[in-house]
Design a protein around this motif. Structure first.
Motif, short mmCIF file in Angstrom:
data_model
loop_
_atom_site.label_atom_id
_atom_site.label_comp_id
_atom_site.label_asym_id
_atom_site.label_seq_id
_atom_site.Cartn_x
_atom_site.Cartn_y
_atom_site.Cartn_z
N UNK A 16 -5.46 -7.75 -2.06
CA UNK A 16 -6.02 -8.54 -3.16
C UNK A 16 -7.20 -7.84 -3.84
N UNK A 17 -7.59 -6.68 -3.28
CA UNK A 17 -8.74 -5.93 -3.79
C UNK A 17 -10.00 -6.80 -3.83
N UNK A 18 -10.17 -7.55 -2.75
CA UNK A 18 -11.32 -8.44 -2.61
C UNK A 18 -12.32 -7.79 -1.67
N UNK A 19 -13.28 -7.06 -2.23
CA UNK A 19 -14.25 -6.34 -1.41
C UNK A 19 -15.15 -7.28 -0.62
N UNK A 20 -15.46 -8.44 -1.18
CA UNK A 20 -16.33 -9.39 -0.49
C UNK A 20 -15.69 -9.90 0.79
#
Length: 374
Positions: free
Chosen positions: A306-310
């Motif tokens: 999801x390319x969710x770095x957090x």
């Protein structure tokens, strides 16, 4: 076990309701109004709002209600930092004046009979079963009022599961239930349950204080499972009362229901490790660690897709915390605190299976992933 419960003093019968609050200006007024309008005698309960350093108008709202309503008494206690859920309840319990505390949330709307039915049923059961110390009601969602949020809970090696979570009643069945059971204040209907959800758990204050309340390392989440398992291991029991009803706007503070959330991961995952590390024993502990680690890998992979770095950073933060000296020193201290008391009760699975309060790890995994993806 007798020694740690010596010196329990009697308090006046009634309920001290403890509400942790963080930026709850949109929900706190509804919660307070529903409590002010309870059928329980106004002299038999009080409301204590523990504010976790809100930056909105919820503190002013609490103070306004405190001035407007002298009975039940409403106390507003503000802190300069966010203490989390469990620690806020623990502090509120120290201020409590009544025999029972109700650990609850700011995003709850209580049916007018909730306190009366829950208290009457608990005291009726305690007059016959001395080891029953807590009770929880039937919690529906808000605004999806016909759908169940929880009906008591089952425990497992990695945490807990809300019974009938997400199951919805038809409109006619819901109306009939409310009309025939709840609105007629039918009492003394109960069953045993593994734990009581923190949305509104009624518990004997003296017992809660003697076992240390919610454990301090829990920030928000899992503390209700931990408390339920600990109570059961100590020989105490919790009851579920289906005719005590409330409506819960779940996860208002977190802003979303599922586990697919950075703040929830940082709150819940360390909590699961604490639960496993202190209360689960033997091979079950190893198996639980593997399940939690596998779930962490899944979340990390999901965050990359999801390319969710957090979200991926939250996993790294969790593992930094659970490998820290602070975390491990506290776990060692807690194990030492309960080792002598709980040693003979540590056949966890056997005890809870015999009481039909134990959920299989596979079922918990399925439920957890479903919640994560919701």
């Amino acid at each position: 076990m007798k020694n740690i419960f010596q010196g329990v003093h009697n308090m006046k019968s009634g309920i001290s309701i403890i509400i942790p609050n963080l930026n709850g200006e949109k929900v706190l007024p509804f919660c307070l109004r529903s409590l002010i309008n309870q059928t329980l005698s106004k002299g038999n309960y009080e409301i204590i709002v523990i504010d976790n350093n809100s930056t909105d108008k919820s503190t002013q709202i609490c103070e306004t209600y405190s001035k407007l309503y002298k009975s039940p008494r409403i106390r507003c206690i503000k802190f300069s930092r966010n203490l989390g859920y469990g620690n806020a309840i623990n502090i509120g319990a120290k201020y409590a004046q009544y025999k029972y505390i109700l650990a609850t949330n700011n995003d709850i709307i209580f049916h007018p009979f909730y306190l009366e039915v829950l208290l009457d049923t608990l005291e009726y059961v305690r007059s016959r079963m001395k080891n029953v110390v807590a009770a929880v009601g039937l919690h529906f969602y808000y605004p999806e009022v016909t759908c169940i949020n929880s009906a008591g809970g089952l425990l497992s090696i990695v945490g807990g599961h809300y019974r009938y979570y997400g199951r919805c009643l038809g409109q006619s069945d819901f109306r009939n239930f409310m009309k025939q059971a709840v609105n007629k204040k039918k009492k003394k209907i109960f069953s045993l349950t593994g734990f009581g959800t923190g949305a509104a758990l009624l518990i004997d204050r003296s017992i809660f204080m003697k076992i240390g309340g919610f454990y301090k390392l829990y920030f928000a989440g899992v503390e209700e499972f931990d408390l339920g398992l600990l109570l059961n291991l100590l020989g105490f029991r919790i009851i579920f009362v289906p005719t005590a009803v409330l409506f819960h706007r779940e996860s208002f503070t977190f802003k979303r229901k599922g586990l697919n959330d950075t703040n929830k991961i940082k709150a819940y995952l360390p909590g699961n490790y604490i639960y496993v590390s202190t209360l689960i024993q033997g091979v079950d502990r190893i198996f639980a660690y593997l399940l939690l680690f596998s779930f962490s890998i899944f979340i990390f992979a999901f965050s990359l897709v999801k390319k969710d770095k957090n979200l991926s950073r939250s996993i790294i933060e969790v593992y930094r915390f659970i490998t820290s000296d602070y975390f491990n020193k506290n776990l060692v201290a807690r194990r030492a605190q309960f080792r002598i008391t709980l040693h003979q009760y540590f056949e966890t699975k056997k005890i809870l299976k015999s009481l039909k309060m134990w959920k299989s790890p596979l079922a918990i995994i399925v439920d957890t992933f479903r919640s994560f993806l919701s």
